[in-house]
Design a protein around this motif. Structure first.
Motif, PDB file in Angstrom:
ATOM      1  N   ARG A 106      -4.449   2.023   6.015  1.00  0.00           N
ATOM      2  CA  ARG A 106      -5.082   3.286   5.635  1.00  0.00           C
ATOM      3  C   ARG A 106      -6.377   3.498   6.403  1.00  0.00           C
ATOM      4  O   ARG A 106      -6.686   4.597   6.854  1.00  0.00           O
ATOM      5  N   SER A 107      -7.150   2.414   6.576  1.00  0.00           N
ATOM      6  CA  SER A 107      -8.447   2.579   7.243  1.00  0.00           C
ATOM      7  C   SER A 107      -8.274   2.818   8.733  1.00  0.00           C
ATOM      8  O   SER A 107      -9.177   3.307   9.396  1.00  0.00           O
ATOM      9  N   LEU A 108      -7.062   2.471   9.282  1.00  0.00           N
ATOM     10  CA  LEU A 108      -6.801   2.791  10.687  1.00  0.00           C
ATOM     11  C   LEU A 108      -6.428   4.253  10.863  1.00  0.00           C
ATOM     12  O   LEU A 108      -6.212   4.708  11.982  1.00  0.00           O
ATOM     13  N   GLY A 109      -6.254   4.976   9.755  1.00  0.00           N
ATOM     14  CA  GLY A 109      -5.977   6.408   9.863  1.00  0.00           C
ATOM     15  C   GLY A 109      -4.561   6.790   9.523  1.00  0.00           C
ATOM     16  O   GLY A 109      -4.204   7.968   9.589  1.00  0.00           O
ATOM     17  N   LEU A 110      -3.680   5.803   9.154  1.00  0.00           N
ATOM     18  CA  LEU A 110      -2.350   6.178   8.694  1.00  0.00           C
ATOM     19  C   LEU A 110      -2.482   6.788   7.300  1.00  0.00           C
ATOM     20  O   LEU A 110      -3.348   6.369   6.524  1.00  0.00           O
ATOM     21  N   ASN A 111      -1.615   7.776   6.996  1.00  0.00           N
ATOM     22  CA  ASN A 111      -1.681   8.295   5.635  1.00  0.00           C
ATOM     23  C   ASN A 111      -0.835   7.410   4.712  1.00  0.00           C
ATOM     24  O   ASN A 111      -0.225   6.431   5.150  1.00  0.00           O
ATOM     25  N   TYR A 112      -0.777   7.770   3.415  1.00  0.00           N
ATOM     26  CA  TYR A 112      -0.140   6.899   2.427  1.00  0.00           C
ATOM     27  C   TYR A 112       1.295   6.557   2.800  1.00  0.00           C
ATOM     28  O   TYR A 112       1.701   5.395   2.830  1.00  0.00           O
ATOM     29  N   GLY A 133       9.305  -7.396  -3.525  1.00  0.00           N
ATOM     30  CA  GLY A 133       8.913  -7.549  -2.128  1.00  0.00           C
ATOM     31  C   GLY A 133       7.664  -6.742  -1.809  1.00  0.00           C
ATOM     32  O   GLY A 133       6.730  -7.237  -1.171  1.00  0.00           O
ATOM     33  N   LEU A 134       7.647  -5.487  -2.292  1.00  0.00           N
ATOM     34  CA  LEU A 134       6.491  -4.620  -2.024  1.00  0.00           C
ATOM     35  C   LEU A 134       5.216  -5.217  -2.612  1.00  0.00           C
ATOM     36  O   LEU A 134       4.148  -5.181  -2.000  1.00  0.00           O
ATOM     37  N   LEU A 135       5.367  -5.790  -3.839  1.00  0.00           N
ATOM     38  CA  LEU A 135       4.175  -6.343  -4.482  1.00  0.00           C
ATOM     39  C   LEU A 135       3.716  -7.629  -3.805  1.00  0.00           C
ATOM     40  O   LEU A 135       2.542  -8.007  -3.914  1.00  0.00           O
ATOM     41  N   ALA A 136       4.671  -8.326  -3.109  1.00  0.00           N
ATOM     42  CA  ALA A 136       4.300  -9.589  -2.478  1.00  0.00           C
ATOM     43  C   ALA A 136       3.469  -9.362  -1.217  1.00  0.00           C
ATOM     44  O   ALA A 136       2.807 -10.282  -0.733  1.00  0.00           O
ATOM     45  N   VAL A 137       3.529  -8.132  -0.666  1.00  0.00           N
ATOM     46  CA  VAL A 137       2.737  -7.854   0.535  1.00  0.00           C
ATOM     47  C   VAL A 137       1.270  -7.710   0.124  1.00  0.00           C
ATOM     48  O   VAL A 137       0.956  -7.007  -0.842  1.00  0.00           O
ATOM     49  N   ASP A 138       0.419  -8.395   0.854  1.00  0.00           N
ATOM     50  CA  ASP A 138      -0.995  -8.416   0.490  1.00  0.00           C
ATOM     51  C   ASP A 138      -1.586  -7.007   0.523  1.00  0.00           C
ATOM     52  O   ASP A 138      -1.251  -6.191   1.387  1.00  0.00           O
ATOM     53  N   LYS A 139      -2.446  -6.728  -0.463  1.00  0.00           N
ATOM     54  CA  LYS A 139      -3.004  -5.391  -0.568  1.00  0.00           C
ATOM     55  C   LYS A 139      -3.837  -5.021   0.671  1.00  0.00           C
ATOM     56  O   LYS A 139      -3.896  -3.858   1.071  1.00  0.00           O
ATOM     57  N   GLY A 140      -4.458  -6.040   1.272  1.00  0.00           N
ATOM     58  CA  GLY A 140      -5.257  -5.808   2.462  1.00  0.00           C
ATOM     59  C   GLY A 140      -4.475  -5.136   3.578  1.00  0.00           C
ATOM     60  O   GLY A 140      -5.029  -4.357   4.354  1.00  0.00           O
ATOM     61  N   GLN A 141      -3.167  -5.430   3.633  1.00  0.00           N
ATOM     62  CA  GLN A 141      -2.331  -4.832   4.675  1.00  0.00           C
ATOM     63  C   GLN A 141      -2.342  -3.313   4.583  1.00  0.00           C
ATOM     64  O   GLN A 141      -2.564  -2.621   5.576  1.00  0.00           O
ATOM     65  N   SER A 142      -2.085  -2.796   3.351  1.00  0.00           N
ATOM     66  CA  SER A 142      -2.014  -1.337   3.268  1.00  0.00           C
ATOM     67  C   SER A 142      -3.409  -0.734   3.361  1.00  0.00           C
ATOM     68  O   SER A 142      -3.576   0.352   3.904  1.00  0.00           O
ATOM     69  N   GLU A 143      -4.425  -1.477   2.880  1.00  0.00           N
ATOM     70  CA  GLU A 143      -5.795  -0.959   3.015  1.00  0.00           C
ATOM     71  C   GLU A 143      -6.189  -0.878   4.483  1.00  0.00           C
ATOM     72  O   GLU A 143      -6.771   0.115   4.943  1.00  0.00           O
ATOM     73  N   ALA A 144      -5.837  -1.934   5.240  1.00  0.00           N
ATOM     74  CA  ALA A 144      -6.161  -1.928   6.672  1.00  0.00           C
ATOM     75  C   ALA A 144      -5.468  -0.776   7.370  1.00  0.00           C
ATOM     76  O   ALA A 144      -6.051  -0.068   8.192  1.00  0.00           O
ATOM     77  N   ALA A 148       1.562   4.389   5.985  1.00  0.00           N
ATOM     78  CA  ALA A 148       1.189   3.004   5.712  1.00  0.00           C
ATOM     79  C   ALA A 148       2.321   2.278   4.992  1.00  0.00           C
ATOM     80  O   ALA A 148       2.640   1.132   5.283  1.00  0.00           O
ATOM     81  N   ARG A 149       2.972   2.998   4.048  1.00  0.00           N
ATOM     82  CA  ARG A 149       4.093   2.391   3.325  1.00  0.00           C
ATOM     83  C   ARG A 149       5.226   2.043   4.292  1.00  0.00           C
ATOM     84  O   ARG A 149       5.721   0.925   4.308  1.00  0.00           O
ATOM     85  N   PHE A 150       5.656   3.056   5.097  1.00  0.00           N
ATOM     86  CA  PHE A 150       6.883   2.870   5.856  1.00  0.00           C
ATOM     87  C   PHE A 150       6.706   2.015   7.098  1.00  0.00           C
ATOM     88  O   PHE A 150       7.617   1.303   7.485  1.00  0.00           O
ATOM     89  N   TYR A 151       5.532   2.099   7.735  1.00  0.00           N
ATOM     90  CA  TYR A 151       5.387   1.345   8.983  1.00  0.00           C
ATOM     91  C   TYR A 151       4.825  -0.044   8.761  1.00  0.00           C
ATOM     92  O   TYR A 151       5.058  -0.947   9.556  1.00  0.00           O
ATOM     93  N   VAL A 152       4.042  -0.229   7.696  1.00  0.00           N
ATOM     94  CA  VAL A 152       3.357  -1.511   7.530  1.00  0.00           C
ATOM     95  C   VAL A 152       3.915  -2.316   6.359  1.00  0.00           C
ATOM     96  O   VAL A 152       4.303  -3.477   6.512  1.00  0.00           O
ATOM     97  N   VAL A 153       3.990  -1.691   5.187  1.00  0.00           N
ATOM     98  CA  VAL A 153       4.321  -2.465   3.988  1.00  0.00           C
ATOM     99  C   VAL A 153       5.820  -2.730   3.879  1.00  0.00           C
ATOM    100  O   VAL A 153       6.249  -3.867   3.678  1.00  0.00           O
ATOM    101  N   VAL A 154       6.641  -1.677   4.069  1.00  0.00           N
ATOM    102  CA  VAL A 154       8.078  -1.815   3.830  1.00  0.00           C
ATOM    103  C   VAL A 154       8.732  -2.881   4.722  1.00  0.00           C
ATOM    104  O   VAL A 154       9.493  -3.710   4.223  1.00  0.00           O
ATOM    105  N   PRO A 155       8.445  -2.930   6.051  1.00  0.00           N
ATOM    106  CA  PRO A 155       9.093  -3.971   6.861  1.00  0.00           C
ATOM    107  C   PRO A 155       8.767  -5.382   6.374  1.00  0.00           C
ATOM    108  O   PRO A 155       9.646  -6.240   6.346  1.00  0.00           O
TER     109      PRO A 155
END
Lengths: 292, 262
Positions: A197-203, A184-195, A206-213
């Motif tokens: 991170r660039s909004l200022g979330l730390n690693y 599931g984690l790998l299916a999430v587009d990489k752009g999501q976590s990059e975006a 970004a994992r818990f609020y954006v990628v994991v859900p």
């Protein structure tokens, strides 16, 4: 020769071949003669009548069997339900624990740090590629004999059957939930976590609020079938003496020799949960596929 | 070589004296061979029945479809251990001695009593469960072939069974290879359940070894060796499955195939 053998033989050697022949001829694309539909439905009707008669005959022939099943249910339902409850408790507890451990392992396996990835990988490969029964035996029979360098041989290495079963099922299932969550984690587009991170979330944020859900939604169908498999695998803990459903049925069966009846009852109880789960897993899979 | 091996074993924590001698290895390896026999017979039967059931589930004939769907859904959703117990304990109650003289069936029956042997009941139960799983893998493979290919094969004059035999199944076989290989892993792991019905396969042989008082009860050591004997072939197979899943160009390492049928 009596009437019934003639009917049965006639059914198998005349009606069924006729039906299959009509079915094959009539469903050929582009060859629908006008009399085929009638013959087709006549053939299907004959076949259906035969199946209904056969099912009725089999049920009638097996009426003693179902009567015995009913008697066994009446006599033993308290014990069987206790076993069923134990199975469900084991399944729910170890699934909750396996989700937590599997989530951690999935984060390990997708981490940026290589050592964590390797540790998660070794865990998953070891527990996925050895039988659950060996793992249970290890926890129940071998662990009490283990002496570790610093802590020695503490008392809690001597596990009760329930604890050993719970830990064994958890460790084994965690390897699978970890893989489901990782995919599931790998299916999430990489752009999501990059975006993120660039909004200022730390690693971690970004994992818990954006990628994991988003990842969870992808892995839900897989997790459903893992849950169903865990429910079925929980039958294995009967080998180390936990009084769950299969063990209960087996104990009663060894006393009164109603083998088929009791295992049929246990089977029905298992199917009462696994069949709806299989259906749900199918539906969820369709839904996820449609959304993506 | 021998000295090197026992020197290595001396370095390990625990009591490994048993594994310095060949007879104990041979005892376990004979068990391994029984496990492999059960696994191979099981997967062979499961593949044959699984293909039939997969084609049956996609059949245009309603009754065939209903019957094969019932078979697949029931056996896929039953605990394997329950099936093994059902066949094993049930075999004592069913009278099979009449089938003793039939050619292939007699492999499964005891020569004198005509009962189902324990090994045969394990194989049958494993085949029942795995044929259902294999049928699902194959059905998914056949469904993944685009409808146009099948329609095209029907329009050039193949019947339904011909289009399955010559078009769909060969194409699907390649796609389901990773799933089938990981099912083989599961099957090989599941042969350990045969230990519970007193078949002397790998795990049972290990149990006999560590329960024998004269050998000093080396539980941890024996179970570790047994676990490794399961792990090594399975890990190799999982690498193969991962390779098949990704194709020749992919990243190395085991893959994700067959996650849904553990």
């Amino acid at each position: 020769m009596g009437l019934i053998p003639v009917l049965v033989l006639g059914y198998f050697f005349v009606a069924i071949p006729f039906w299959i022949a009509v079915e094959v001829v009539a469903t050929r694309p582009g060859h629908r003669a006008s009399w085929f539909p009638g013959a087709l439905w006549a053939g299907r009707g004959l076949a259906l009548a035969g199946v209904v008669a056969g099912a009725f005959g089999a049920t009638y022939g097996a009426r003693d069997f179902w009567h015995d099943v009913w008697v066994q249910l009446k006599e033993n339902y308290p014990a069987l339900l206790r076993g069923y409850r134990m199975t469900i408790i084991l399944t729910l507890l170890s699934f909750a624990l396996a989700m937590a451990l599997g989530g951690l392992l999935a984060l390990f396996r997708t981490a940026e740090w290589r050592l964590l990835r390797a540790a998660g990988g070794i865990y998953v490969e070891w527990f996925r590629n050895t039988p659950l029964l060996v793992q249970l035996f290890f926890l129940f029979f071998a662990l009490p004999k283990l002496t570790l360098p610093v802590i020695g041989r503490p008392d809690w290495f001597l596990l009760s059957p329930f604890k050993a079963g719970l830990i064994g099922l958890t460790l084994y299932t965690a390897a699978y939930t970890a893989e489901a969550l990782r995919s599931g984690l790998l299916a999430v587009d990489k752009g999501q976590s990059e975006a993120a991170r660039s909004l200022g979330l730390n690693y971690l944020q970004a994992r818990f609020y954006v990628v994991v859900p988003q990842a969870l939604r992808v892995s839900v169908p897989l997790l459903t079938s893992i849950f169903s498999a865990l429910f079925r695998n929980s039958a294995l803990v009967s080998a180390i003496g936990v009084k769950e459903l299969l063990q209960t049925a087996d104990n009663i069966q060894q006393n009164n020799f109603q083998t088929f009846e009791l295992f049929a009852l246990a089977g029905v109880l298992y199917l009462s949960l696994t069949l709806p789960l299989a259906y749900a897993s199918n539906r969820l899979e369709h839904r996820v596929r449609r959304v993506r | 070589m021998d000295a090197l091996w026992s020197g290595f074993l001396d370095l390990l924590p625990g009591d490994w004296t048993l594994f310095k001698e060949w007879p104990y290895w041979r005892f376990l390896l004979e068990g391994l061979w029984v496990s492999v026999q059960i696994a191979l017979a099981g997967i062979g039967l499961a593949l044959v029945v699984g293909i039939l059931m997969a084609v049956g589930r996609l059949s245009p004939i309603p009754i065939v479809r209903v019957l094969s769907t019932t078979y697949v859904e029931t056996f896929r959703a039953t605990p394997l251990l329950l099936l093994i117990f059902f066949v094993f304990f049930g075999a004592g109650r069913a009278n099979t001695s009449g089938a003793k003289d039939f050619p292939i069936i007699d492999w499964f029956l005891d020569d004198t009593s005509g009962d189902l042997t324990p090994k045969a009941s394990a194989i049958l139960a494993l085949a029942l469960y795995n044929s259902a799983v294999v049928a699902e893998i194959m059905r998914a493979g056949i469904l993944s072939i685009s409808k146009g290919v099948l329609e095209a094969s029907r329009t050039i004059g193949l019947t339904y069974l011909q289009s399955m035999r010559f078009i769909a199944v060969p194409m699907a076989l390649r796609r389901m290879a990773p799933g089938l290989v990981s099912q083989l892993i599961t099957l090989y792991k599941d042969t350990s359940l045969a230990a519970l019905i007193a078949i002397e396969e790998l795990l049972r042989r290990g149990k006999i070894m560590y329960e024998a008082p004269s050998l000093g009860n080396p539980t941890i050591e024996v179970l570790t060796v047994v676990a490794l004997m399961y792990f090594i072939p399975n890990y190799a197979l999982s690498l193969v499955a991962g390779r098949l899943e990704r194709g020749p160009e992919g990243r190395r390492g085991p893959g994700n195939a067959g996650l849904e049928n553990l």
